[in-house]
Design a protein around this motif. Structure first.
Motif, PDB file in Angstrom:
ATOM      1  N   THR A 152       0.791  -1.296   0.076  1.00  0.00           N
ATOM      2  CA  THR A 152       0.105   0.055  -0.100  1.00  0.00           C
ATOM      3  C   THR A 152       0.918   1.180  -0.175  1.00  0.00           C
ATOM      4  O   THR A 152       2.067   1.152  -0.282  1.00  0.00           O
ATOM      5  CB  THR A 152      -0.829  -0.034   1.084  1.00  0.00           C
ATOM      6  N   THR A 153       0.184   2.389   0.323  1.00  0.00           N
ATOM      7  CA  THR A 153       1.132   3.713   0.361  1.00  0.00           C
ATOM      8  C   THR A 153       0.844   4.296   1.631  1.00  0.00           C
ATOM      9  O   THR A 153      -0.461   4.242   2.215  1.00  0.00           O
ATOM     10  CB  THR A 153       0.865   4.635  -0.867  1.00  0.00           C
ATOM     11  N   TRP A 154       1.665   5.017   2.152  1.00  0.00           N
ATOM     12  CA  TRP A 154       1.621   5.920   3.522  1.00  0.00           C
ATOM     13  C   TRP A 154       2.207   7.107   3.185  1.00  0.00           C
ATOM     14  O   TRP A 154       3.315   7.155   2.995  1.00  0.00           O
ATOM     15  CB  TRP A 154       2.401   4.897   4.651  1.00  0.00           C
ATOM     16  N   GLU A 155       1.286   8.201   3.353  1.00  0.00           N
ATOM     17  CA  GLU A 155       1.733   9.466   3.041  1.00  0.00           C
ATOM     18  C   GLU A 155       2.337   9.576   1.664  1.00  0.00           C
ATOM     19  O   GLU A 155       3.278  10.251   1.753  1.00  0.00           O
ATOM     20  CB  GLU A 155       2.482   9.935   4.035  1.00  0.00           C
ATOM     21  N   GLY A 156       1.825   8.748   0.749  1.00  0.00           N
ATOM     22  CA  GLY A 156       2.164   8.936  -0.616  1.00  0.00           C
ATOM     23  C   GLY A 156       3.544   7.991  -0.856  1.00  0.00           C
ATOM     24  O   GLY A 156       3.968   7.985  -1.978  1.00  0.00           O
ATOM     25  N   ARG A 157       4.103   7.382   0.182  1.00  0.00           N
ATOM     26  CA  ARG A 157       5.270   6.738   0.029  1.00  0.00           C
ATOM     27  C   ARG A 157       4.837   5.080   0.024  1.00  0.00           C
ATOM     28  O   ARG A 157       3.952   4.584   0.899  1.00  0.00           O
ATOM     29  CB  ARG A 157       6.173   6.715   0.983  1.00  0.00           C
ATOM     30  N   PRO A 158       5.450   4.129  -0.456  1.00  0.00           N
ATOM     31  CA  PRO A 158       5.278   2.672  -0.536  1.00  0.00           C
ATOM     32  C   PRO A 158       5.405   2.312   0.937  1.00  0.00           C
ATOM     33  O   PRO A 158       6.259   2.700   1.601  1.00  0.00           O
ATOM     34  CB  PRO A 158       6.230   2.088  -1.606  1.00  0.00           C
ATOM     35  N   ALA A 159       4.318   1.532   1.214  1.00  0.00           N
ATOM     36  CA  ALA A 159       4.479   0.947   2.668  1.00  0.00           C
ATOM     37  C   ALA A 159       3.884  -0.545   2.457  1.00  0.00           C
ATOM     38  O   ALA A 159       3.286  -0.863   1.510  1.00  0.00           O
ATOM     39  CB  ALA A 159       3.841   1.867   3.685  1.00  0.00           C
ATOM     40  N   HIS A 160       3.649  -1.121   3.796  1.00  0.00           N
ATOM     41  CA  HIS A 160       3.050  -2.452   3.782  1.00  0.00           C
ATOM     42  C   HIS A 160       2.257  -2.401   4.993  1.00  0.00           C
ATOM     43  O   HIS A 160       2.465  -2.031   6.069  1.00  0.00           O
ATOM     44  CB  HIS A 160       4.228  -3.552   3.973  1.00  0.00           C
ATOM     45  N   GLN A 161       0.990  -2.905   4.632  1.00  0.00           N
ATOM     46  CA  GLN A 161      -0.076  -2.994   5.711  1.00  0.00           C
ATOM     47  C   GLN A 161      -0.094  -4.513   6.116  1.00  0.00           C
ATOM     48  O   GLN A 161      -0.107  -5.479   5.179  1.00  0.00           O
ATOM     49  CB  GLN A 161      -1.502  -2.453   5.061  1.00  0.00           C
ATOM     50  N   VAL A 162       0.075  -4.689   7.514  1.00  0.00           N
ATOM     51  CA  VAL A 162      -0.028  -6.219   7.751  1.00  0.00           C
ATOM     52  C   VAL A 162      -1.058  -6.284   8.799  1.00  0.00           C
ATOM     53  O   VAL A 162      -1.393  -5.594   9.630  1.00  0.00           O
ATOM     54  CB  VAL A 162       1.263  -6.408   8.724  1.00  0.00           C
ATOM     55  N   VAL A 163      -1.908  -7.479   8.390  1.00  0.00           N
ATOM     56  CA  VAL A 163      -3.138  -7.649   9.409  1.00  0.00           C
ATOM     57  C   VAL A 163      -2.561  -8.809  10.089  1.00  0.00           C
ATOM     58  O   VAL A 163      -2.337  -9.907   9.557  1.00  0.00           O
ATOM     59  CB  VAL A 163      -4.379  -7.945   8.667  1.00  0.00           C
ATOM     60  N   PHE A 164      -3.062  -8.921  11.405  1.00  0.00           N
ATOM     61  CA  PHE A 164      -2.531 -10.208  12.404  1.00  0.00           C
ATOM     62  C   PHE A 164      -3.653 -10.886  12.901  1.00  0.00           C
ATOM     63  O   PHE A 164      -4.608  -9.896  13.480  1.00  0.00           O
ATOM     64  CB  PHE A 164      -1.555  -9.656  13.653  1.00  0.00           C
ATOM     65  N   ARG A 165      -3.892 -12.112  13.002  1.00  0.00           N
ATOM     66  CA  ARG A 165      -4.986 -12.951  13.699  1.00  0.00           C
ATOM     67  C   ARG A 165      -4.203 -13.762  14.755  1.00  0.00           C
ATOM     68  O   ARG A 165      -3.445 -14.649  14.488  1.00  0.00           O
ATOM     69  CB  ARG A 165      -5.776 -13.378  12.679  1.00  0.00           C
ATOM     70  N   ASP A 166      -4.553 -13.470  15.977  1.00  0.00           N
ATOM     71  CA  ASP A 166      -3.885 -14.484  17.073  1.00  0.00           C
ATOM     72  C   ASP A 166      -4.573 -15.679  16.996  1.00  0.00           C
ATOM     73  O   ASP A 166      -5.753 -16.175  16.900  1.00  0.00           O
ATOM     74  CB  ASP A 166      -4.600 -13.720  18.087  1.00  0.00           C
ATOM     75  N   ILE A 167      -3.470 -16.664  16.699  1.00  0.00           N
ATOM     76  CA  ILE A 167      -4.052 -17.943  16.661  1.00  0.00           C
ATOM     77  C   ILE A 167      -3.458 -18.855  17.738  1.00  0.00           C
ATOM     78  O   ILE A 167      -3.385 -20.271  17.616  1.00  0.00           O
ATOM     79  CB  ILE A 167      -3.473 -18.646  15.054  1.00  0.00           C
ATOM     80  N   THR A 168      -3.167 -18.215  18.793  1.00  0.00           N
ATOM     81  CA  THR A 168      -2.676 -19.126  19.981  1.00  0.00           C
ATOM     82  C   THR A 168      -3.612 -20.245  20.464  1.00  0.00           C
ATOM     83  O   THR A 168      -3.233 -21.227  20.477  1.00  0.00           O
ATOM     84  CB  THR A 168      -2.200 -17.962  21.196  1.00  0.00           C
ATOM     85  N   ALA A 169      -4.902 -19.788  20.627  1.00  0.00           N
ATOM     86  CA  ALA A 169      -5.856 -20.761  21.122  1.00  0.00           C
ATOM     87  C   ALA A 169      -6.066 -21.917  19.996  1.00  0.00           C
ATOM     88  O   ALA A 169      -6.242 -23.117  20.364  1.00  0.00           O
ATOM     89  CB  ALA A 169      -7.199 -20.033  21.334  1.00  0.00           C
ATOM     90  N   GLN A 170      -6.100 -21.423  18.660  1.00  0.00           N
ATOM     91  CA  GLN A 170      -6.247 -22.605  17.585  1.00  0.00           C
ATOM     92  C   GLN A 170      -5.151 -23.456  17.643  1.00  0.00           C
ATOM     93  O   GLN A 170      -5.386 -24.673  17.499  1.00  0.00           O
ATOM     94  CB  GLN A 170      -6.281 -21.646  16.249  1.00  0.00           C
TER      95      GLN A 170
END
Length: 545
Positions: free
Chosen positions: A113-131
């Motif tokens: 993605t972009t952040w303030e017009g610069r390339p960036a990475h958006q990361v989505v985390f899902r807690d799988i400890t219980a799983q």
């Protein structure tokens, strides 16, 4: 929680951007943006997951500081695949490093993605400890089913086999591929109704069979499930064989063996035990109390109190008792002597453990030993105590140990017995000695003891109290009992005796041999005075001799 807008500088957002920011801030999943490898944004859920106090602790720091070293190479490789805005990686597992030192297992998706017009990475985390924990539990249970030694069998409600683990294959000698779909009765080689077992408490001991007809001793545990039943079948064939082996050995022993439960009841007894106790034709029942069957007398012949019984000693102390000698009366009233040993079956649980009792009949050996002991201390002609026994009694009486208090020692020498032996023979002399011994015993008090010390000589211990008058009266009775004629071989013999008396007193300082010598000295004085005389020992008379 600090608003992340304060951490990224002024951003010119349109209304749509504001709504998007609100959605991200309130997402239950952790969402992070990193630019050029450094954290630019972390939503409140991410702050909680990473165990930070605020997003400021992470902003500007390398993202790799919060990723476990083992997960970094994979993360970088996945990021390298993202080339166009909107490209996303496949979900992948990674481990994050929390501020509290713990490791958080997560599933991540990275988006270019972009952040303030610069390339960036958006990361989505899902807690799988219980799983992950649930998966580990499932794997553990699956491994248990695969590796336990018991057969675990699943059936449908109508009894069709739906699961057959490797242990079931081994026990029943049937491969799973040929067993699944069979009726359970066919699979185990015997009638089996899971519903009936559950209704009867869930456990059933029975016999199953392999396809070749070999019998299996099986303990079946059954539980109802939504999809049918689960059966746990424990193969106890080896245990049953060992029990039968053990029982055969125990039944063949000549030594009696019994198991006593914690309440003192007899759980089992081998044939030898029944034979020894005179109950071979009267099988024992579990309602019989050991105390009723086994009232033991000690080696001294006295009835033991319950606390001194070998079983009670073992139960109270936990210690084994080995070869305790006691006697009981069997079912015919015959006194038998037993050598008894006891030990706990489960020493780790003294209160709940049964007691193993083993015993053998040693009546013959005991009586033989008693006879030898008796013969060693008694005269064979009269069966009276001999000199050794009487000397020990005097010593014990003087010491106050093992014998009643002593008032006097009487020395008796039969007059003219040699003439009887010379004229009528030694058998006549022996008859006279036996008759005199019997008469002496009959005129003495219960606390007095007569002994033969050899030839025509007897000793009598007079128990205290006894005054001089009492001693004189006893001497007169002894003379009187000899006055009656004795008939031997149709001949009349008139016996008499010379009697010497050595009186004792409390605190006596003389030794046994000295008292015997004094009584002998007094008897000699009586004999020199004529037949049928009595003399008391005194120091003056002793010096005169």
């Amino acid at each position: 929680m600090t608003d992340s807008s304060s951490t990224v500088g002024p951003v010119d957002l349109d209304p749509g951007d504001v709504r998007f920011r609100v959605l991200v801030d309130h997402s239950p999943d952790a969402i992070c943006v990193h630019e050029a490898g450094r954290v630019a944004y972390l939503n409140p859920a991410g702050v909680r997951w990473i165990a930070a106090e605020s997003a400021e602790q992470l902003i500007g720091r390398p993202i790799t500081e919060f990723v476990h070293a083992d997960s970094v190479p994979g993360m970088l490789a996945r990021l390298a695949t993202l080339r166009e805005l909107g490209d996303a990686t496949e979900p992948a597992e990674a481990a994050l490093l929390r501020f509290d030192g713990k490791i958080l297992e997560v599933e991540i998706i990275s988006i270019l993605t972009t952040w303030e017009g610069r390339p960036a990475h958006q990361v989505v985390f899902r807690d799988i400890t219980a799983q992950k924990a649930a998966q580990a539990t499932v794997r553990y249970h699956a491994a248990l089913v695969e590796h336990v030694s018991d057969a675990i069998i699943g059936t449908s409600p109508d009894g069709t086999v739906t699961a057959w683990n490797p242990a079931a294959e081994t026990i029943y000698q049937r491969p799973a591929e040929l067993t699944l779909g069979l009726p359970i009765a066919t699979a185990v080689g015997a009638a089996l109704d899971p519903a009936a077992i559950v209704a009867d408490g869930g456990v059933h001991n029975t016999t199953h069979h392999t396809p070749e007809g070999r019998a299996l001793a099986i303990r079946v545990s059954a539980a109802a499930m939504d999809s049918g039943y689960v059966l746990v079948c424990s193969d106890r064939t080896a245990l049953r064989r060992a029990e039968q082996h053990f029982q055969t050995v125990v039944n063949s022993l000549h030594r009696g063996v019994m198991v006593i439960d914690p309440h003192g009841r007899i759980e089992s007894a081998n044939p030898a035990a029944l034979r020894i106790l005179g109950r071979a034709d009267q099988p024992l029942s579990s309602s019989i109390d050991l105390a009723d069957l086994f009232p033991g007398h000690g080696a001294d012949g006295q009835l033991r109190i319950e606390a001194e019984q070998p079983v009670a000693v073992t139960r109270r102390t936990g210690r084994s008792v080995n070869d305790a000698l006691l006697s009981i009366d069997d079912s015919d009233g015959r006194r038998i002597w037993l050598s008894v040993s006891t030990c706990l079956l489960d020493p780790a649980d003294r209160e709940g453990s049964g007691v193993l009792v083993s015993f053998e009949d040693v009546t013959a050996q005991h009586l033989a030993s008693e006879r030898l002991r008796h013969d060693a201390t008694h005269d064979t002609l009269t069966d009276l105590p001999n000199r050794a026994w009487i000397t020990d009694q005097i010593t014990g009486a003087l010491a106050g140990i093992g014998a009643p208090p002593l008032a006097a020692v009487i020395f008796i020498d039969l007059d003219q017995l040699k003439e009887v032996n010379d004229t009528l023979g030694h058998h006549a002399g022996d008859a006279v000695i036996r008759i005199c011994a019997k008469r002496f015993t009959e005129v003495l008090r219960a606390r007095d003891t007569v002994a033969r010390i050899g030839g025509d000589e007897f000793l009598i211990l007079i128990g205290a109290p006894a005054s001089v008058d009492d001693l004189e009266q006893i001497a007169r009775r002894l003379h009187a009992t000899l006055a009656d004629p004795i008939r031997v071989d149709n001949r009349t013999i008139r016996a008499s005796a010379s009697i010497g008396i050595a009186a004792t007193a409390p605190g006596e300082t003389r030794l046994a041999d000295e008292i015997l010598r004094h009584a002998d000295s007094a008897m000699y004085q009586a004999k020199t005075s004529g037949r049928g005389q009595t003399r008391f020992w005194t120091a003056e008379n002793d010096l005169a001799i």
